[in-house]
Design an enzyme around this catalytic site. Structure first.
Site, PDB file in Angstrom:
ATOM      1  N   CYS A  19       0.850  -1.187   0.000  1.00 23.85           N
ATOM      2  CA  CYS A  19       0.000   0.000   0.000  1.00 23.85           C
ATOM      3  C   CYS A  19       0.889   1.241   0.000  1.00 23.85           C
ATOM      4  CB  CYS A  19      -0.903  -0.019   1.228  1.00 23.85           C
ATOM      5  SG  CYS A  19      -1.782   1.517   1.473  1.00 23.85           S
ATOM      6  N   GLN A 225     -20.340  -4.946  13.537  1.00 27.26           N
ATOM      7  CA  GLN A 225     -18.987  -5.460  13.286  1.00 27.26           C
ATOM      8  C   GLN A 225     -18.584  -5.216  11.842  1.00 27.26           C
ATOM      9  OE1 GLN A 225     -16.727  -6.328  15.219  1.00 27.26           O
ATOM     10  NE2 GLN A 225     -17.506  -7.347  17.021  1.00 27.26           N
ATOM     11  N   GLU A 275     -27.892  -1.725  26.363  1.00 25.66           N
ATOM     12  CA  GLU A 275     -27.057  -0.962  25.426  1.00 25.66           C
ATOM     13  C   GLU A 275     -27.275   0.525  25.679  1.00 25.66           C
ATOM     14  OE1 GLU A 275     -24.851  -1.291  22.666  1.00 25.66           O
ATOM     15  OE2 GLU A 275     -25.101   0.878  22.569  1.00 25.66           O
ATOM     16  N   ASP A 323     -19.927  -7.980  25.425  1.00 33.20           N
ATOM     17  CA  ASP A 323     -19.142  -7.573  24.252  1.00 33.20           C
ATOM     18  C   ASP A 323     -18.859  -6.077  24.346  1.00 33.20           C
ATOM     19  OD1 ASP A 323     -18.010  -7.347  21.753  1.00 33.20           O
ATOM     20  OD2 ASP A 323     -19.843  -7.714  20.629  1.00 33.20           O
ATOM     21  N   CYS A 350     -12.406  -7.027  21.872  1.00 33.89           N
ATOM     22  CA  CYS A 350     -11.493  -6.631  20.792  1.00 33.89           C
ATOM     23  C   CYS A 350     -10.240  -5.994  21.381  1.00 33.89           C
ATOM     24  CB  CYS A 350     -12.182  -5.690  19.807  1.00 33.89           C
ATOM     25  SG  CYS A 350     -12.856  -4.224  20.572  1.00 33.89           S
TER      26      CYS A 350
END
Ligand code: SAH
Length: 395
Positions: A19, A225, A275, A323, A350
């Site tokens: 790249c 995601q 949430e 999550d 993550c």
């Protein structure tokens, strides 16, 4: 893909990279490495951070680790008489022009290229951050890989958009595959991309996508995601680890648009989703409806506050699916998991370092990790997603 030997030398890195702008952009820290080498590094990192808690299983990778991002964000600007779009150099506000990217969806990059041309031909002003002047700030493109639906979000500094109708028409003439176009107004001087006010200028204002046999509505400000191919594998694993039999009360914390909870609901007695983002909760409610899932309820609240009040009211949950964002959770949330007497926790993360910190805390309140499974959701970058099964020691 570059076949260079693992090397810390910058020159070597530049030579091997496929790249032109990867050094300046900073988004793909591992692009100069072969996929196998990237893998080894990620596996080593997970082993180092999580190996003291439980067995770390081999990471699941992609067959084709390129152009996997279903969401592309481009900052718009003006340089030497030409309209440019791209990313801010990491940690700065220097705009690096990007026309092609190895990890972004090709169609999304193509649409952004078209918009660059249209901005020029319609003589629209791109926003100048320093002077607080101009119209177009960012463009966001999201594509449902399973459905083919495409959403384009035009982020503008004011609600007035000269020749908006003709601009939208010209864009749709070139890209009839776009299913919705949204104008989002962001007047603020912050690093937030999207503002609070938006309206659909074409189509429904959201797209739908499919994951694990369920259909999901996704609006511009909801989290979804970015790598659906790998997400499907990750969610299947998460639901499998939850070991649901149809009798459980399940808490889906940090549930976003309700994906994991809705996928798991068929095997649970009842699911409770929590949430913070209002738009995501609205999407989640709609998603439950359109998948005919009636044993799920959503709450728009801070996950820790919600869990703590659940515990205070003496309520119980059998399984907690969680999550959280990269920053992980907090000791209060973890104590509340204990207080609602959850036997099992499936933690999707993550951020392996915050995950390790949180596993430490789970250990303090009587839980232990049983296994960690890595999923490469972000090839070419240093990031890796992990799902961990955690069990209460006395069960
Ligand atoms: N499980 C979802 C979303 C995961 S991303 C999915 O897989 O798609 C993390 C989510 O946590 C985001 O939707 C974010 O809005 C939400 N969030 C962030 N902080 C929160 C908090 N304190 N309480 C509840 N939700 C929060």
């Amino acid at each position: 893909m570059g076949k260079g030997k693992e090397s810390g030398k910058k020159n070597q890195k530049r030579k091997n990279s496929i790249c032109m702008v990867s050094e300046l952009c900073g988004g793909c820290q591992y692009l100069h490495l072969s996929y196998e080498e990237q893998f080894k590094l990620k596996q080593k990192q997970l082993q180092k951070l999580l190996g003291r808690f439980c067995k770390v299983y081999p990471i699941t990778g992609m067959e084709n680790p390129f152009h996997y991002r279903n969401k592309v964000h481009a900052v718009f600007g003006y340089e030497k008489g030409r309209v440019i779009s791209g990313v801010y150099q990491e940690g700065t506000h220097n705009l690096i022009p990007v026309e092609q990217c190895m990890i972004e969806d090709k169609k999304a990059d193509e649409i952004i290229g078209t918009i660059r041309g249209l901005v020029k031909s319609f003589k629209l002003k791109t926003y100048d951050e320093d002077r607080g002047y101009g119209l177009l700030r960012h463009v966001l493109v999201r594509r449902g890989f399973a459905t083919g639906e495409i959403m384009v979000v035009l982020v503008t500094a004011s609600s007035e958009f000269p020749s908006k109708k003709n601009f939208v028409k010209a864009l749709l003439d070139i890209h009839p595959e776009i299913t919705t176009i949204v104008q989002n107004v962001n007047r603020r001087d912050t690093s937030m991309v999207l503002g609070d006010r938006e309206n659909a200028v074409y189509g429904r204002g959201y797209i739908e996508d499919e994951l694990c046999g369920c259909r999901f509505t996704i609006s511009s400000r909801s989290f979804y995601q970015i790598n659906p191919v790998q997400t499907e594998r990750l969610y299947r694993k998460a639901v499998e680890l939850a070991g649901l039999t149809g009798r459980e009360i399940v808490l889906d914390a940090y549930c976003g648009i309700g994906t994991i909870g809705i996928i798991g609901a068929k095997k649970a007695k009842q699911v409770i989703g929590v949430e913070l983002n209002r738009d995501a909760v609205r999407d989640a409610v709609r998603n439950a409806g359109q998948n005919s899932v009636s044993n799920i309820r959503f709450y728009c609240k801070d996950a820790t506050e919600f869990m703590t009040s659940m515990a205070a009211e003496g309520k119980q949950a059998d399984v907690v699916l969680m999550d959280p964002p990269r920053t992980g959770t907090n000791p209060e949330f973890i104590r509340a998991v204990r207080a609602v007497k959850a036997k099992k926790v499936v933690y999707i993360s993550c951020g392996p370092d915050t995950l390790a910190r949180d596993l430490e805390e789970f250990g303090r309140v009587g839980y232990e990790a049983k296994g960690a499974w890595g999923y490469d959701l972000f090839p070419a970058t240093r990031h890796v997603e992990t799902v961990v099964l955690i069990q209460r020691k006395d069960t």
